[in-house]
Scaffold this active site. Structure first.
Site: not given
Length: 872
Positions: A372, A427
């Site tokens: 990430d 999200e």
């Protein structure tokens, strides 16, 4: 394309077809079928332009070509040398994507030019049925530094456009505008234009790796010019050198969404064996419960959910701890669920870090990793993609890139890459119906998209429950991460039933209807079953989808859609050439599963394959050993009830620094009630690392075509040398450590997320040379072995904290017994001395708590932490 591959392509082209002179107008065209044509032309100043047509429609007007290097301007004064033509015809297979088996066919032309000073430039152009592409080749040898490209695209001025304002993570909101009225600025790939007469053109790039940097489009207001802008001011490589492909996928929307051109242009797979690569559905807790990745009990509940529903993976996101991950991995794998672990990319950005972490997570039994926050398109970051792809492949670990760039063909070259984020996912926003319907025509065209779909937990979204379910189908991702918690899925059993049936890879994909921002309805095939589904943005309507792709005979159709009181399931019978009509709610969606209507068949559902409950006992549970000593481990594996297991093998695996004697025990068939047992002897090498090590015993077996791994271990402790005299804690090896932000730092403050990025330990203006820098909640355990009598430290919030913070310090002895603790300390409280009697303590643990109000800015220092121990 690598140097060797480049030489091979050029040589083959020359051998196959020789050369041809330029035509009188200094214009060269390339076309495979005549439908899509690329044209390169030379201008009056010796520059070059690139254009593209589809039939009679100009989809890209002539726009500049060329590159500039530190030593040459190859955008003008170019002299034509020769033309070379060939046909590229390749069959290849993918592990992920909209179509697993691919056939890439294109006409390729290489136009060789010479610039001022004799510098060579080749322009390589390909034309396929679904688009055109070009790249530059600098055939010279030695280092070359490119300072920029003249490359540009010019779509029609009035072309409707769906553009992504550029950010390195590609997570901005895509906007609908036109080619000429779009705001000035940078736009990320892929960019879609409605170029007229039913033709759409998607601009992107392919085959970007560490030899170059990623690019984007930059637009000047009021023009139709979209120029290539590199992420770096300059790019240095070694010749002969080929740039990435500049790609224009063009055709109707069905052609664009079905295109595999980005993968077709990428280098072939580097992996000869892909048998270990397995796409699938993933249970994932972070979006619905941000703190749950730090809770091993909760992660086991997600593993149970995945096992019940036949989802092959569990992703443990940010917050996991190495102290409990192996146990959760074993728990999940015994239930047929493999584990993926999240990493911040900076934890893996050096060869040493990858050499440390990747073999370790592999030894735990993890199937892959999620990396990430790369958030960059620079050449340096693409070199990281190269390195981490190669390193994970070596360990047979699959990988998902989050906080990442878009796919540029990497999934063909490295088939263990399961997905990329590079999208404004579930999200991030609640008003999303219109944007959701843009993704199938833009971002998801070029490769797997980790949108993390089906988030019922977002309660104030503008999409219906059926829309949420349908995103799981409409969006393609090799790993499809369900974004909600088990309880929310199980509260909607009809939704869960459909999700359980959905594959994540496809044999065929067809667009049935749609337009970006309004609707996307697809048909996809997996084996004998077809799936039809769509998402809508707008008022309620009835979707009327053609079924001409079905085979002969009658088919069962099982449809999930929104009803007046929630999700509704309907069954019907259809046939090829007929139509599927589905009422869809405002901003709604649907999913239909279709299967041949065999006599007596009442459902299209395939059985959820749950693995049987088994038991594996290992004795002893714990042991202590010194270098060179041996530990005997006994294990028994049983199937208490159920159908027999096949190819059962029970055996050990020696961890690093250990050897094991004894052969595995094998049973071709194991019936219920029959045990399989064995005994093995593990011996610690003289150089065995101190600390706690697992001595694993694993049972592997086949059940209904699945391979299952059941593992348990004896936990053995190899003590490090005991401290002597006056010992600084920061100089001792850690038996275990955890930290709320980044690693625990030695002799410096916590700093940020990277190891060694802290500052001098400072409390109340006093600087300390030694100690530990932490961020609550944190824990450090060191070995005393009963050799010490006293511990002392100066505790407090490090002066680097400028915001509110609160921390508490605790000293723990064996069995968690509290030996000393401080009150809650805050910035400005200064230093707080702390002492403890540690007489007889074998394991000493230093904890920092967050004061009960969260961990933000909770930088707690154990300054001058030292022990008084027996004399050497």
């Amino acid at each position: 394309m690598r140097r060797g591959a480049l030489a091979l392509v050029v040589a083959c082209a020359a051998t196959l077809v020789g050369t041809m002179p330029a035509d009188a107008a200094d214009r060269w065209t390339v076309s495979l079928t005549g439908a899509v044509t690329a044209a390169v032309a030379r201008t009056g100043d010796g520059g070059l332009t690139f254009a593209a047509t589809r039939g009679a429609t100009t989809v890209l007007a002539p726009a500049p070509l060329g590159v500039r290097t530190k030593t040459a301007d190859l955008t003008r004064d170019l002299r034509f040398l020769r033309r070379t033509d060939r046909i590229v015809d390749e069959h290849y297979a993918m592990t992920t994507g909209k179509q697993l088996r691919r056939h890439a066919r294109a006409a390729e032309t290489t136009l060789a030019f010479e610039g001022a000073g004799g510098t060579r430039l080749d322009v390589v152009v390909r034309a396929a049925a679904d688009g055109v592409a070009y790249r530059y080749v600098l055939p010279g040898t030695g280092p070359v530094t490119i300072t920029g490209e003249a490359s540009s695209f010019t779509p029609p001025a009035t072309a409707p456009a769906w553009l992504l304002p550029y950010s390195p993570n590609y997570e901005n909101v895509r906007v609908e505008t036109t080619a000429s009225t779009a705001k000035a600025g940078d736009y990320g790939f892929p960019s879609l234009f409605d170029t007229g007469d039913g033709t759409y053109t998607l601009l992107t790039e392919s085959d970007v790796d560490g030899r170059y940097s990623g690019a984007r489009l930059t637009h000047i207001a009021g023009t139709t010019d979209y120029a290539i802008k590199l992420a770096d001011a300059s790019v240095t490589a070694t010749g002969p050198f080929a740039t990435p492909w500049r790609v224009a996928i063009t055709g109707d929307l069905s052609t664009v969404t079905a295109s595999t051109l980005v993968d077709d242009l990428a280098p072939p797979s580097k992996l000869a064996d892909t048998s270990w690569i397995r796409p699938g559905k993933v249970a994932w807790s972070w979006l619905s419960e941000h703190d749950s990745p730090g809770d091993p009990v909760r992660q086991k509940q997600y593993a149970d959910f995945a096992a019940r529903n036949g989802w092959p993976y569990l992703l443990i996101d940010e917050g996991w701890d190495a102290s409990w991950v192996p146990d959760v991995v074993r728990y999940a794998r015994a239930r047929g669920v493999e584990v993926i672990l999240w990493f911040r990319w900076t934890t893996l950005d050096t060869a040493a870090e990858r050499a440390k972490w990747l073999p370790l997570v592999k030894s735990w039994g993890a199937a892959g990793i999620k990396v990430d926050f790369m958030d960059s398109d620079t050449q340096a970051r693409f070199r990281f993609y190269d390195d981490i792809a190669a390193a994970t492949a070596q360990q047979r670990l699959m990988i998902n890139f989050h906080g990442a760039t878009i796919p540029r063909g990497l999934q063909r070259t490295w088939p263990h890459v399961m997905s990329f984020e590079a999208v404004r996912g579930a999200e991030q926003f609640k008003t999303r119906a219109a944007t959701n319907t843009m993704f199938p025509f833009t971002r998801n065209v070029v490769g797997s998209m980790d949108y993390t779909p089906t988030a019922f937990v977002v309660s104030d979204r503008d999409t219906t429950d059926a829309h949420e379910v349908a995103t799981f189908f409409v969006y393609e991702s090799g790993w499809q991460h369900g974004a909600d918690k088990p309880e929310n899925y199980e509260a909607r059993p009809e939704a869960l039933r459909t999700l359980d049936q959905l594959p994540t890879v496809w044999d065929e994909t067809r667009l049935l209807s749609g337009r970006p921002g309004q609707e996307a309805v697809f048909a996809k095939r997996s084996g004998e079953r077809w799936f039809v589904g769509g998402i809508e943005a707008g008022p309620a309507k009835t979707v009327d989808a053609p079924l001409d792709f079905l085979g002969h005979g009658r088919w069962l159709a099982d449809t999930l859609r929104d009803g007046p009181a929630g999700l509704l399931r309907e069954k019907s019978a259809v046939s090829a050439g007929g139509r599927l009509s589905v009422p869809v709610a405002k901003n709604g969606g649907f999913v239909t599963v279709l299967c041949p209507a065999w006599p007596g068949r009442t459902t299209c559902d395939e059985e959820i394959r749950q693995v049987p409950a088994t038991s594996l006992s290992v004795t002893p549970e714990t042991a202590e050993a010194t270098a060179g000593t041996t530990v005997e481990v006994k294990a028994t594996f049983r199937l208490p009830a159920g159908a027999p297991l096949l190819d059962v093998e029970l055996g050990p695996a020696a961890p690093a620094g250990w050897t094991v004697t004894g052969r595995p025990v094998f049973r071709p068939v194991l019936f219920a009630g029959q045990p399989v047992s064995g005994t093995w002897r593990f011996t610690a090498a003289a150089a065995a690392a101190p600390g706690t090590t697992d001595l694993p015993i694993a049972a592997t077996y086949r059940f209904r075509g699945r391979s299952v791994h059941v593992e348990d271990a004896t936990s053995v402790f190899v003590p490090p040398p005991v401290p002597v005299g006056t010992a600084q804690v920061s100089a001792l090896p850690f038996l275990a450590s955890s930290n709320g932000w980044g690693p625990v730092e030695r002799d410096q403050s916590n700093g940020d997320t990277a190891e060694g990025d802290g500052r001098p330990l400072t409390i109340g203006g006093t600087v300390y040379a030694h100690g530990l820098g932490t961020n609550a909640p944190s824990s450090v355990t060191v070995w005393l072995g009963g050799a010490c009598t006293a511990f002392s430290a100066v505790t407090g919030v490090d002066d680097e904290v400028t915001e509110e913070a609160s921390v508490g310090f605790r000293v723990l002895g064996d069995d968690g017994r509290v030996l000393a603790e401080t009150p809650v300390l805050r910035p400005g409280d200064g230093a707080h001395p702390l002492t403890a009697d540690v007489t007889g303590v074998r394991r000493l643990t230093l904890q920092v708590t967050d004061g009960g109000d969260g961990k933000d800015s909770d930088h707690g220092d154990w300054a001058d932490a030292q022990l008084t121990c027996a004399a050497p």
